[in-house]
Scaffold this motif. Structure first.
Motif, PDB file in Angstrom:
ATOM      1  N   ARG A   1      -7.447   6.285  53.911  1.00  0.00           N
ATOM      2  CA  ARG A   1      -8.242   7.379  54.443  1.00  0.00           C
ATOM      3  C   ARG A   1      -9.569   6.925  55.063  1.00  0.00           C
ATOM      4  NH1 ARG A   1      -7.721  12.862  53.118  1.00  0.00           N
ATOM      5  NH2 ARG A   1      -6.649  12.455  51.170  1.00  0.00           N
TER       6      ARG A   1
ATOM      7  N   THR B   1      -6.901  20.356  65.431  1.00  0.00           N
ATOM      8  CA  THR B   1      -8.059  19.999  66.233  1.00  0.00           C
ATOM      9  C   THR B   1      -7.899  18.546  66.654  1.00  0.00           C
ATOM     10  OG1 THR B   1      -9.325  19.188  64.367  1.00  0.00           O
ATOM     11  CG2 THR B   1      -9.507  21.530  64.847  1.00  0.00           C
TER      12      THR B   1
ATOM     13  N   ASP C   1      -6.494  24.048  73.359  1.00  0.00           N
ATOM     14  CA  ASP C   1      -7.528  24.514  74.282  1.00  0.00           C
ATOM     15  C   ASP C   1      -8.126  23.392  75.117  1.00  0.00           C
ATOM     16  OD1 ASP C   1      -7.353  27.194  73.532  1.00  0.00           O
ATOM     17  OD2 ASP C   1      -8.598  26.858  71.768  1.00  0.00           O
TER      18      ASP C   1
ATOM     19  N   ASP D   1     -13.715  19.334  67.031  1.00  0.00           N
ATOM     20  CA  ASP D   1     -13.307  20.448  66.189  1.00  0.00           C
ATOM     21  C   ASP D   1     -12.580  21.541  66.960  1.00  0.00           C
ATOM     22  OD1 ASP D   1     -14.129  19.411  63.817  1.00  0.00           O
ATOM     23  OD2 ASP D   1     -16.144  20.243  63.925  1.00  0.00           O
ATOM     24  N   LYS D   2     -12.350  21.300  68.255  1.00  0.00           N
ATOM     25  CA  LYS D   2     -11.598  22.289  69.033  1.00  0.00           C
ATOM     26  C   LYS D   2     -10.105  22.037  68.887  1.00  0.00           C
ATOM     27  CE  LYS D   2     -14.552  23.370  72.944  1.00  0.00           C
ATOM     28  NZ  LYS D   2     -14.763  22.871  74.296  1.00  0.00           N
ATOM     29  N   LEU D   3      -9.330  23.106  68.972  1.00  0.00           N
ATOM     30  CA  LEU D   3      -7.878  22.931  68.923  1.00  0.00           C
ATOM     31  C   LEU D   3      -7.420  22.216  70.190  1.00  0.00           C
ATOM     32  CD1 LEU D   3      -6.392  26.247  67.535  1.00  0.00           C
ATOM     33  CD2 LEU D   3      -7.314  24.285  66.339  1.00  0.00           C
TER      34      LEU D   3
ATOM     35  N   ARG E   1      -9.773  16.081  66.101  1.00  0.00           N
ATOM     36  CA  ARG E   1     -10.057  15.182  64.981  1.00  0.00           C
ATOM     37  C   ARG E   1      -8.866  15.133  64.018  1.00  0.00           C
ATOM     38  NH1 ARG E   1     -15.017  16.687  64.085  1.00  0.00           N
ATOM     39  NH2 ARG E   1     -15.955  14.820  64.947  1.00  0.00           N
ATOM     40  N   GLN E   2      -8.293  16.303  63.737  1.00  0.00           N
ATOM     41  CA  GLN E   2      -7.138  16.345  62.831  1.00  0.00           C
ATOM     42  C   GLN E   2      -5.961  15.582  63.411  1.00  0.00           C
ATOM     43  OE1 GLN E   2      -6.665  20.580  62.424  1.00  0.00           O
ATOM     44  NE2 GLN E   2      -7.757  20.655  60.474  1.00  0.00           N
TER      45      GLN E   2
ATOM     46  N   THR F   1      -6.489  11.863  63.104  1.00  0.00           N
ATOM     47  CA  THR F   1      -6.356  11.551  61.678  1.00  0.00           C
ATOM     48  C   THR F   1      -4.880  11.554  61.268  1.00  0.00           C
ATOM     49  OG1 THR F   1      -8.436  12.687  61.331  1.00  0.00           O
ATOM     50  CG2 THR F   1      -7.126  12.207  59.374  1.00  0.00           C
TER      51      THR F   1
ATOM     52  N   SER G   1     -11.789  26.880  67.237  1.00  0.00           N
ATOM     53  CA  SER G   1     -12.034  25.585  66.615  1.00  0.00           C
ATOM     54  C   SER G   1     -11.855  25.702  65.111  1.00  0.00           C
ATOM     55  CB  SER G   1     -13.459  25.124  66.934  1.00  0.00           C
ATOM     56  OG  SER G   1     -14.377  26.079  66.445  1.00  0.00           O
ATOM     57  N   ALA G   2     -11.770  24.571  64.496  1.00  0.00           N
ATOM     58  CA  ALA G   2     -11.699  24.531  63.042  1.00  0.00           C
ATOM     59  C   ALA G   2     -12.649  23.441  62.602  1.00  0.00           C
ATOM     60  CB  ALA G   2     -10.283  24.224  62.589  1.00  0.00           C
ATOM     61  N   LYS G   3     -13.386  23.723  61.567  1.00  0.00           N
ATOM     62  CA  LYS G   3     -14.363  22.734  61.110  1.00  0.00           C
ATOM     63  C   LYS G   3     -13.665  21.663  60.279  1.00  0.00           C
ATOM     64  CE  LYS G   3     -18.784  22.395  61.826  1.00  0.00           C
ATOM     65  NZ  LYS G   3     -18.353  21.590  62.977  1.00  0.00           N
ATOM     66  N   GLY G   4     -14.006  20.420  60.558  1.00  0.00           N
ATOM     67  CA  GLY G   4     -13.570  19.343  59.680  1.00  0.00           C
ATOM     68  C   GLY G   4     -12.071  19.109  59.681  1.00  0.00           C
ATOM     69  N   LEU G   5     -11.595  18.593  58.589  1.00  0.00           N
ATOM     70  CA  LEU G   5     -10.217  18.127  58.555  1.00  0.00           C
ATOM     71  C   LEU G   5      -9.253  19.101  57.903  1.00  0.00           C
ATOM     72  CD1 LEU G   5     -10.814  14.381  57.780  1.00  0.00           C
ATOM     73  CD2 LEU G   5      -9.924  15.362  59.873  1.00  0.00           C
ATOM     74  N   GLY G   6      -9.755  20.174  57.327  1.00  0.00           N
ATOM     75  CA  GLY G   6      -8.871  21.173  56.741  1.00  0.00           C
ATOM     76  C   GLY G   6      -7.970  20.590  55.661  1.00  0.00           C
ATOM     77  N   PHE G   7      -6.696  20.876  55.787  1.00  0.00           N
ATOM     78  CA  PHE G   7      -5.744  20.447  54.753  1.00  0.00           C
ATOM     79  C   PHE G   7      -5.640  18.928  54.633  1.00  0.00           C
ATOM     80  CE2 PHE G   7      -4.013  24.733  55.684  1.00  0.00           C
ATOM     81  CZ  PHE G   7      -4.143  25.242  54.413  1.00  0.00           C
ATOM     82  N   PHE G   8      -6.007  18.221  55.713  1.00  0.00           N
ATOM     83  CA  PHE G   8      -5.874  16.765  55.675  1.00  0.00           C
ATOM     84  C   PHE G   8      -6.782  16.155  54.614  1.00  0.00           C
ATOM     85  CE2 PHE G   8      -4.168  17.764  59.791  1.00  0.00           C
ATOM     86  CZ  PHE G   8      -3.078  16.930  59.861  1.00  0.00           C
ATOM     87  N   LYS G   9      -7.822  16.935  54.240  1.00  0.00           N
ATOM     88  CA  LYS G   9      -8.753  16.439  53.240  1.00  0.00           C
ATOM     89  C   LYS G   9      -8.155  16.568  51.840  1.00  0.00           C
ATOM     90  CE  LYS G   9     -13.697  16.360  53.800  1.00  0.00           C
ATOM     91  NZ  LYS G   9     -14.691  17.092  54.572  1.00  0.00           N
TER      92      LYS G   9
ATOM     93  N   LEU H   1      -2.767   8.616  59.456  1.00  0.00           N
ATOM     94  CA  LEU H   1      -2.168   8.770  58.132  1.00  0.00           C
ATOM     95  C   LEU H   1      -0.652   8.597  58.188  1.00  0.00           C
ATOM     96  CD1 LEU H   1      -4.244  11.772  56.737  1.00  0.00           C
ATOM     97  CD2 LEU H   1      -4.448   9.359  56.118  1.00  0.00           C
TER      98      LEU H   1
END
Lengths: 521, 252
Positions: free
Chosen positions: B110, B94, B136, B131-133, B96-97, B100, A268-276, B104
């Motif tokens: 935003r 993830t 997976d 937050d999971k990829l 969420r990403q 998003t 997993s990755a926390k939050g939005l990473g580079f998108f932020k 975008l």
């Protein structure tokens, strides 16, 4: 049953070739190349036949290298064709022993296995002066071949369990890649000390002759020199190894059919990473996505590793000659290679590219985002690579020239790659696949496109090259400043044009690109 | 406002010798819940790909809310949300990403994207897995996250290719509720499926496609003509075997 499995394997092989003429052409070209190598090496062996002292250890060495190659390369690096992995036969209720026999035999049916067989037989010609030894040599060559393929199969099954874990797969390739590229420097270091190497190799082959790697290959020499005690020992060992390996393999195959595939631990990755961080625009989003991939996708990681590895390789390579001027080319080289690396971007996206088509993101934003990501990643190391060699070697007059050349090369490469990736797609490893595994039959077309791309970059670089080389030769700092100006100006223009033309091309060809990536899945 | 959410005019596509879609015209009225049914390989996905800009048709055109998607793709795609079948996602992101990203890419600002992403994750029951990829995720979860990427810009028309495949019953019911609400508030949905029962219960309109040809279209009641949709479908498509099937498939 065994016959059915063999037929299935043959059919799979044939159908693989039928899928596309390009693939077939690639396999043929690759096959011819390999065949050429085999013939060349066999000829070398043929002409070494009269070197009576060497042929013993050469034979063991060559045999060991072949077995070791099969043991390491397919299971660890390139990956094996797993269409016939044991798990797939779980539902047929075939008796484990029969299945194992079938699968083991099927493992011998492949293009590399066939080429290897030709190779070991060809290499046996080192015994051509003694007809009886030649016969023994040929028989033992087959033994070596069988040993190589059984060992490969066994290690593959063992490695599959580990490879199922994504983390491991991604890590192992990284380590292996580092080993592979540092192989060059290691070899050059060794090559400079050739004399002592032979002193090391010959005793080493004596040991190898008692291991599964060289046992079979040691037998012909024992026969030719009449050492029958050693012959008995080597032959007995070889047969024991082979039997043991077969037994282990049967067991492992049986076990693999009852073991469910390993569960994966989700990462997993926390939050939005580079998108932020990136601006909330379509191109910013593309940049954030591309940056995430540069770090998370092993196929991109290959290029990222290049950046720190190139200086190390260059350092070692120049260390052998004592001439470090090669290091001065690091900046331009990193610039070209990294800029060029985005030329396969759409191919790497594979069908995920559909999201770009469906959201109607413009070609310009798409191109710009990918360029921004690469730029953000590379610019600092690039400047360091351009400035450091000259300043460390106390030639500050070089700095502007190196900097201008590096930046110019990088910008132009980015521009050209932006057009190339909007127009051409190649068969690349699929997302999640082993990054070293290039889909077959790709060679000719990729080579042609990449050659053309590099050619165009070369031509566009000429205006920058002229003051650069002039400055290098006359040690003129002024020429260096001209290089900076020309590099930045032509580079910016090319990048601007690249994004524009690439964007237009992409807008016009989105559905065609989509179809092109659909083919490769 | 345009009365037709999607207007397909004489779309045709040929792959080699095989005619995948043969001159199909179809009108999907705004605010309808339109089902597209057909046997495997009937040309559903090919037709929807051409109507959504993924595959260039050999002939014909498709108007999304009155805008020709092949003449003005960027304008047409603004009011269109698509769940494509058989394509990957950017699965190293993830959940969420990914949602998003889709927002975008559409050029939304935003704050809007952030709020909507959280809402979508919540209704798709994916908040805990945000937050999971995506790589997976299970097949059903991937479907749901893809659906979220198709909805984030609140399109006027949603085209969903096999949206319920591999989705668990609870999530499927949740998604149906969302889609029903969406239609009630003026949206239009096109779903392709081969679950007739589902289509009969859920959709207001239905089109039957087989062998690349449109066999029937209209409101569900018109098409099924007093029969169950399933019987009517078999009627139209044919190909049911006679009772003498597998005589040896008897356990006693």
């Amino acid at each position: 049953m065994v016959a059915y499995i063999l037929k299935l394997k043959l059919r799979l092989l044939a159908n693989g070739f039928k899928r596309s003429p390009w693939q077939l052409a690639g396999v043929i070209i690759g096959g011819l190349y390999a065949l050429g190598m085999v013939v060349m090496l066999s000829l070398a062996m043929w002409f070494s036949a009269d070197n009576l002292e060497a042929r013993g250890w050469v034979s063991v060495l060559v045999g060991s290298v072949i077995v070791l190659g099969w043991a390491v390369i397919p299971p660890m690096i390139t990956g094996v064709d797993l269409t016939l992995e044991p798990q797939r036969f779980v539902h047929f209720g075939i008796e484990a022993k029969t299945l194992a026999r079938g699968l083991i035999l099927a493992g011998f049916i492949s293009v590399p296995a066939f080429l290897t067989m030709l190779a070991v037989l060809g290499f046996s010609t080192i015994w051509r002066l003694d007809p009886l030894a030649l016969i023994v040599g040929l028989l033992c060559a087959i033994g070596t071949w069988v040993m190589a393929i059984l060992l490969c199969q066994y290690l593959t099954i063992m490695a599959t369990a580990l490879r199922a874990k994504r983390r491991f797969r991604e890590l192992s390739f990284g380590v292996l890649f580092l080993l592979l590229i540092s192989l060059g420097p290691i070899i050059t270091t060794i090559a400079t000390n050739v004399e002592s190497i032979f002193d090391l190799l010959i005793p080493a082959t004596k040991v190898l002759a008692f291991t599964p790697l060289g046992a079979f290959a040691a037998v012909p020499n024992d026969f030719a020199t009449g050492q029958f005690a050693a012959l008995g020992l080597h032959l007995a060992l070889a047969l024991v190894y082979l039997a043991g390996l077969y037994l282990l393999l049967t067991r492992a195959t049986g076990k693999a059919t009852v073991t469910p595939p390993a569960a994966q631990r989700a990462s997993s990755a926390k939050g939005l990473g580079f998108f932020k961080i990136t601006p909330a625009t379509p191109s910013g989003a593309v940049a954030a996505r591309a940056l995430t991939y540069w770090f998370k996708d092993p196929r991109y990681a290959l290029s990222v590793i290049m950046v720190p590895m190139l200086p190390i390789i260059f350092y070692f390579a120049s260390g052998t000659t004592g001439n470090y001027s090669m290091m001065l080319l690091l900046g331009p080289l990193i610039g070209i290679l990294m800029g060029f690396s985005i030329s396969a971007d759409v191919s790497y996206d594979n069908t995920a590219f559909a999201l770009h088509v469906l959201t109607g993101v413009t070609g310009k934003d798409d191109r710009l985002g990918r360029v921004l990501a690469c730029f953000a990643l590379v610019i600092v190391p690039l400047i360091l690579a351009a400035v450091l060699p000259a300043s460390l070697t106390g030639q500050p007059w070089r700095i502007p020239g190196d900097l201008g050349m590096s930046l110019g090369a990088f910008l132009i490469a980015l521009g050209v790659a932006s057009i190339a990736s909007a127009r051409y797609t190649y068969a690349v490893p699929l997302p999640g696949d082993n990054p070293m595994k290039t889909p077959p039959g790709n060679g000719a077309r990729v080579a042609l496109t990449q050659l053309a791309t590099f050619g165009i970059m070369g031509v566009l670089l000429i205006p920058t090259l002229v003051p650069y080389i002039f400055g290098w030769v006359t040690q003129s700092m002024l020429a260096g400043y001209i290089t900076v100006a020309v590099g930045l100006i032509t580079g910016s223009i090319m990048l601007f044009l690249g994004i524009r033309i690439g964007g237009k091309t992409m807008d016009a060809r989105q559905p065609e690109l989509m179809q092109a990536v659909l083919v490769n899945r | 406002m345009n009365s037709m959410a999607l207007e397909i005019r004489n779309l045709a596509k040929q792959f080699g010798d095989k005619v995948a879609v043969n001159n199909v015209s179809l009108q999907v009225p705004a605010k309808s819940f339109y089902g597209l049914v057909g046997p495997n390989g009937a040309g559903k996905t090919t037709m929807l790909s051409m109507a959504t800009g993924l595959l260039r048709p050999d002939q014909g055109s498709a108007l999304v809310n009155g805008v020709d998607i092949w003449a003005e793709p960027h304008t047409a795609k603004r009011t269109l949300g698509v769940l494509a079948d058989g394509v990957r996602q950017f699965d190293r992101l993830t959940g969420r990403q990914l949602v998003t990203y889709a927002g975008l890419l559409r050029g939304m600002d935003r704050e809007e994207v952030t709020t909507r992403t959280e809402d979508l994750l919540r209704v798709m029951d994916l908040s805990a897995d945000g937050d999971k990829l995506v790589v997976d995720y299970s097949a059903g979860m991937t479907k749901k996250i893809s659906l979220a990427t198709a909805m984030i810009h609140s399109p006027k028309l949603l085209v969903l290719d096999e949206p319920f495949e591999a989705v668990d019953p609870v999530s499927a019911a949740n998604i149906r509720d969302i889609l029903n609400d969406y239609v009630a508030f003026g949206g239009t949905v096109i779903v392709s499926s081969h679950v007739m029962d589902l289509v009969q219960r859920m959709c207001s309109h239905v089109a039957v496609i087989d062998g690349g040809v449109l066999k029937a279209s209209g409101t569900v009641d018109e098409v099924r003509d007093g029969m169950s949709l399933e019987d009517r479908f078999v009627d139209l498509v044919g190909g049911r075997g006679t009772s003498e099937g597998l005589s040896w498939l008897r356990t006693s």
